[in-house]
Design an enzyme around this catalytic site. Structure first.
Site, mmCIF file in Angstrom:
data_model
loop_
_atom_site.group_PDB
_atom_site.id
_atom_site.type_symbol
_atom_site.label_atom_id
_atom_site.label_comp_id
_atom_site.label_asym_id
_atom_site.label_seq_id
_atom_site.Cartn_x
_atom_site.Cartn_y
_atom_site.Cartn_z
ATOM 1 N N ARG A 112 0.838 -1.198 0.000
ATOM 2 C CA ARG A 112 0.000 0.000 0.000
ATOM 3 C C ARG A 112 0.880 1.256 0.000
ATOM 4 O O ARG A 112 2.044 1.223 0.423
ATOM 5 C CB ARG A 112 -0.901 0.006 1.227
ATOM 6 C CG ARG A 112 -1.958 -1.108 1.233
ATOM 7 C CD ARG A 112 -3.157 -0.742 0.398
ATOM 8 N NE ARG A 112 -4.203 -1.781 0.452
ATOM 9 C CZ ARG A 112 -5.434 -1.612 0.000
ATOM 10 N NH1 ARG A 112 -5.785 -0.457 -0.543
ATOM 11 N NH2 ARG A 112 -6.320 -2.582 0.078
ATOM 12 N N HIS A 146 -5.980 -5.715 3.230
ATOM 13 C CA HIS A 146 -5.807 -6.566 2.052
ATOM 14 C C HIS A 146 -4.937 -5.801 1.070
ATOM 15 O O HIS A 146 -4.819 -4.573 1.156
ATOM 16 C CB HIS A 146 -7.145 -6.983 1.433
ATOM 17 C CG HIS A 146 -8.124 -5.882 1.197
ATOM 18 N ND1 HIS A 146 -8.127 -5.100 0.058
ATOM 19 C CD2 HIS A 146 -9.147 -5.413 1.962
ATOM 20 C CE1 HIS A 146 -9.105 -4.218 0.114
ATOM 21 N NE2 HIS A 146 -9.742 -4.379 1.262
ATOM 22 N N GLY A 175 -10.564 -3.123 -5.018
ATOM 23 C CA GLY A 175 -11.942 -3.587 -4.922
ATOM 24 C C GLY A 175 -12.945 -2.541 -5.380
ATOM 25 O O GLY A 175 -13.842 -2.820 -6.173
ATOM 26 N N HIS A 176 -12.810 -1.311 -4.851
ATOM 27 C CA HIS A 176 -13.741 -0.255 -5.252
ATOM 28 C C HIS A 176 -13.705 -0.043 -6.767
ATOM 29 O O HIS A 176 -14.745 0.150 -7.402
ATOM 30 C CB HIS A 176 -13.388 1.056 -4.542
ATOM 31 C CG HIS A 176 -14.056 1.232 -3.218
ATOM 32 N ND1 HIS A 176 -13.648 0.568 -2.084
ATOM 33 C CD2 HIS A 176 -15.106 2.007 -2.828
ATOM 34 C CE1 HIS A 176 -14.411 0.924 -1.057
ATOM 35 N NE2 HIS A 176 -15.312 1.796 -1.489
#
Length: 646
Positions: free
Chosen positions: A390, A476, A482-483
């Site tokens: 990230r 994650h 995901g979005h």
């Protein structure tokens, strides 16, 4: 006697046999979608036992922020083998070794768990399997692209509290940051033409900042009209003495019809200037899974989305596909110009109207369906193949490298971080350090005093990424997003079901005015493009008259939700770029499977995120997808499905 005139054809056993045959034929459609080639960027094995370029939040980390190597290896082995029992023994969540890795901030919060790590192993009976579509390798740490992505995320944090209107108009800080970013090789070397279908972008001024990859997302106000406007209600008072009165609403009131209720487009907004994880102690605790969620500080009043922080707050708490559900309700209640695709059997019928099939219940349910499938699809990529770090970790690695270079023992990692540091403009890093040095920022999550063994970070070289979320990123990996995958999937549903073109094949304009519907129907009556005004009152008219389209605003909607996650500090641009296309392909595969189940000819068409014209056709057990690129050339469908497959 049966008591009825007859029975449907086929029925009972013949119907059961037909149903079985339909499923068999539909399953063969998967053979025409190509072979996925999910390839990671190779950095998981490049940096020794640091696994520095990979995701391992919530596992135990040493004071310098490096994961415990054995824990990471066990985690990956159990993950890939679907070893549920072994996973239950990992040092994470309720099993976190508190004594060996004590927390460094005040508080009693528990430890976070990893989010649905086995979802990518799940199968589905409709649409492409989770393993059937892939995304490209993520850019490596030392690349020009990664440097541009991280610099852009820093710039988003620095502009988090400026209005989108001020950013696009060229505020002093936005202009300075746009100028600085435009000189980075990844941005400076991009083609002057609109970068549709290419990850490279050109920044010629502040109006180009933080835009999506599609033409629609690059035109007009940054925020899509679908996130702002409401339905126009008829202004009818009713007859004298009548107990029934119609609702008097206008578009700029921002209320979307939801049956007899309304969805208010105003959102809860976070307090400006409140950022998180700006000290090493709070950042380290977050990496060790401390649950800082719930510390958000909100303003007293809701408002329309006005700043990057507003957008980031929206995607912190949204129900994942709610933006598209609201957009769908806006379109369903909008009247004739928002008609269903002309290729639907009931659209032009003189005797039938769309409802259970091709109508509102169908499209609303499908939004939820594709959302769940999209998550399975991208969860397989992020957990099983890429495990990308990230942005908050990349920023911490830069900070550690700058302050305690001896802590970077792996030569390959040291070289990569040196290259990354040299590529990111010093002015951006200096501005981030100044933001992190403010007294208010340092007091967000106080230290508990157990920090003597932590690396000494100077205020002048504290390049930690100021986060919009107290807990930082989700538990994650970053890639895919995901979005963004859900955004691509859901927006594709809306573009496919609703008519996007006029009779000449041109995209329908926004705002929809009199005579501009799919077949020349009456006005929807917007007459104006809007922006948030920073208040809870009505929307504000946007300056100028930008030429927008319905399809462009849907593409912008997908970009807004996806890029807002970058504005929060939890994703990069490539996470958005690859993932919306990932979701788009997934939805087309589901539409293709469904098209084969209709017993009369049907079709739906739209423009892809790359500018391709896509058409899905079906009839009586057969279905097909055709793709024509922007130059009018036919595209092999298998190649299109796997265009970002490696």
């Amino acid at each position: 006697m049966s008591g009825v005139l007859g029975t449907p054809v086929p029925d009972r056993s013949p119907r059961a046999a037909d149903a079985r045959d339909q499923r068999t034929r539909a399953s063969a459609l998967a053979d025409g979608r190509g072979t996925p080639r999910a390839t990671a960027n190779g950095e998981e094995l490049l940096f020794g036992d640091t696994f520095a370029a990979n995701y391992h939040k919530a596992l135990p980390h040493d004071p310098n922020g490096f994961v415990q190597p054995a824990a990471y290896r066990d985690f990956v082995d159990a993950l890939l083998d679907q070893d549920h029992r072994r996973f239950e023994g990992l040092p994470v969540g309720d099993n976190f070794p508190e004594a060996a890795y004590p927390r460094r901030t005040a508080g009693t919060e528990g430890r976070r768990k990893l989010t649905s790590p086995f979802t990518g192993h799940v199968f589905d009976l409709q649409g492409a399997d989770a393993g059937a579509l892939a995304v490209d390798a993520a850019p490596p740490l030392a690349s020009d692209e990664f440097a541009a992505e991280l610099a852009e995320v820093y710039a988003m944090a620095l502009l988090r509290d400026e209005t989108f209107e001020a950013i696009s108009a060229g505020s002093a800080r936005a202009t300075a940051l746009a100028t600085t970013l435009s000189q980075m090789p990844w941005f400076d070397g991009a083609s002057p033409s609109e970068p549709i279908g290419s990850r490279r972008r050109r920044i010629d001024g502040p109006a180009d900042l933080f835009r999506g990859s599609t033409r629609g997302s690059q035109r007009g106000p940054w925020v899509s009209q679908f996130l702002l406007v409401g339905n126009k209600g008829p202004n009818v008072s009713g007859a004298s003495g009548s107990k029934c009165r119609r609702v008097d609403l206008d578009v700029d009131d921002g209320y979307v019809f939801y049956g007899t209720q309304f969805i208010d487009q105003r959102s809860a907004s976070a307090e400006p200037g409140v950022d998180w994880l700006q000290t090493w102690a709070s950042w380290l605790d977050a990496q060790n899974g401390v649950q800082f969620g719930g510390k958000d500080v909100f303003q007293a009043r809701r408002r329309f989305l006005t700043t990057p922080r507003d957008a980031a707050t929206y995607v912190h708490f949204d129900a994942l596909y709610q933006a598209y559900h609201v957009a769908c309700n806006l379109m369903l209640a909008g009247g004739a110009p928002f008609g269903f695709d002309r290729g639907m059997p009931e659209t032009l019928s003189r005797t039938r109207s769309a409802f259970a099939s091709y109508g509102g219940p169908h499209v609303l349910a499908l939004l939820a369906e594709v959302s769940s499938r999209a998550l399975k699809l991208v969860w397989r990529q992020k957990w099983m193949h890429h495990r990308r770090l990230r942005p908050e970790v990349a920023a911490a690695l830069l900070t550690l490298h700058e302050n305690v270079p001896t802590a970077i023992e792996d030569p390959a990692l040291a070289a990569a971080l040196t290259a990354l540091r040299d590529k990111i403009p010093s002015t951006i890093l200096a501005d981030v350090a100044a933001l992190n040095a403010t007294p208010d920022a340092k007091g967000r999550i106080p230290s508990n005093g157990a920090t003597t063994d932590l690396p000494a970070i100077s205020d002048a070289e504290n390049y930690l990424l100021p986060m919009a979320f107290p807990e930082g990123s989700p538990t994650h990996p970053a890639y895919g997003a995901g979005h963004a995958t859900v955004a691509g999937a859901c927006v594709t549903v809306l573009k496919a079901f609703f008519e996007m073109y006029d009779d000449d094949g041109e995209e329908l304009p926004w705002p929809l005015m009199a005579g501009s519907g799919p077949r020349g129907e009456g006005a929807y009556g917007f007459g104006q493009v809007y922006v948030g005004n920073g208040q809870a009152s009505q929307l504000k008219a946007a300056a100028g008259s930008p030429a927008l389209t319905v399809q462009g605003e849907l593409d912008k909607l997908a970009a807004n939700i996806s890029v807002a996650r970058n504005m929060a500090g939890v994703h990069y641009y490539t996470d958005y770029f690859a993932s919306v296309r990932h979701g788009e392909r997934l939805t087309v595969s589901i539409l293709e499977d469904q098209a084969a189940l209709y017993n009369e000819p049907m079709s739906m068409s739209f423009t892809s995120f790359d500018g391709d014209r896509v058409r899905v056709r079906g009839h009586g057990g057969t279905a097909s997808v055709s793709v024509v690129d922007r130059d009018g050339h036919a595209v092999d469908v298998a190649d299109w499905y796997q265009r970002y497959g490696g």
